[in-house]
Design an enzyme around this catalytic site. Sequence first.
Site, PDB file in Angstrom:
ATOM      1  N   SER A  65       0.811  -1.225   0.000  1.00 22.23           N
ATOM      2  CA  SER A  65       0.000   0.000   0.000  1.00 22.23           C
ATOM      3  C   SER A  65       0.840   1.268   0.000  1.00 22.23           C
ATOM      4  O   SER A  65       0.455   2.269  -0.599  1.00 22.23           O
ATOM      5  CB  SER A  65      -0.937   0.019   1.210  1.00 22.23           C
ATOM      6  OG  SER A  65      -1.821  -1.067   1.178  1.00 22.23           O
TER       7      SER A  65
ATOM      8  N   HIS B  49       1.130   4.327   5.076  1.00 24.71           N
ATOM      9  CA  HIS B  49       0.496   5.065   3.986  1.00 24.71           C
ATOM     10  C   HIS B  49       1.102   6.456   3.835  1.00 24.71           C
ATOM     11  O   HIS B  49       1.346   6.926   2.721  1.00 24.71           O
ATOM     12  CB  HIS B  49      -1.006   5.170   4.232  1.00 24.71           C
ATOM     13  CG  HIS B  49      -1.686   3.843   4.342  1.00 24.71           C
ATOM     14  ND1 HIS B  49      -2.930   3.685   4.918  1.00 24.71           N
ATOM     15  CD2 HIS B  49      -1.287   2.601   3.963  1.00 24.71           C
ATOM     16  CE1 HIS B  49      -3.274   2.410   4.867  1.00 24.71           C
ATOM     17  NE2 HIS B  49      -2.290   1.735   4.303  1.00 24.71           N
TER      18      HIS B  49
END
Length: 309
Positions: free
Chosen positions: A144, A195
């Site tokens: 991610s 992230h």
Amino acid sequence: MRPRQRGVNLGLFLLLSQLFQVGFDNIPPATLITMGLNIYLFLSPIKPLMDACISVDKIWNGQDWGRLLYSVFHHADDWHLYFNMVSLLYKGINLEERLGTRWFAYILSVFSAMTGVVYLVLEMLLAEVMKDNSYKFQCAVGFSGVLFALKVVNNYDSPGTTTYVMGFPVQKQYACWAELVVIHLIAPGSSFVGHLSGILVGLLYTKGPLKNLMEACADGFSLGSFSRRQTRFDGQGYSGYHDVGDDASNHRTSYTGGMTEEQQLEEAIRASLNNYVVHNNRGSDTFGRPGRLSDDEIRQRRIYRFAKR
């Protein structure tokens, strides 16, 4: 991070279904190879998740530097893999067409390493600022972070256009920040720092010195042409080298039907999941058309794809 659950890998089944729907000939090589590597390591992991995840304690104190590489390509479960790889599929189709296969592969390699390094730096800073050593023990896996970095790069060329996050219009240049906050609110157990690391790496490339450093390194190894010329992939093989221009943009638009990346991703997830509904309804006693997922359900499932790093 939860241990991987055993059982039927529905997410993997849907991912393979999506790949067949798109067509392997339509997936550029660097994107396809990267997806293949992630799938292979999900089925045959190099190490157990707890031995592959990245944390300050394991890397800095334990000197296990291999985790910088392992953690990116390991996933907690099949749904984690599915949503990350569907996102990579459409980001890869857009970016590899635009940047060229070799430069895109170069970006993937650098981003994979850089997101891990930035993650460690942020966790160390948090531990010092918050006076809480638990940050040094937080362990994360998944692609991610790289996807967030790719999102920043993909949105950089169209800052004024609008996309949608949970149904709300957001300018593309701020979409990654909106998703970062929304995901953390919806899934508090997700790796916020992982992230954020991806976003910072993307900004280092688009607005910082990273791209220039990469080009300098490429020039040193006689690879400088990567950033200025690209190999066009048109679904039928290669058509040689050409300068990046309107030609590539028109080709990409015709392939994606004029949809944005977010629209492509929603359509991909909708197609995969609805095909699964059709498959499950065959041979049952239920008649009529299988129900289709609503837009809200699709958006909720898209958010889940980042529920882990």
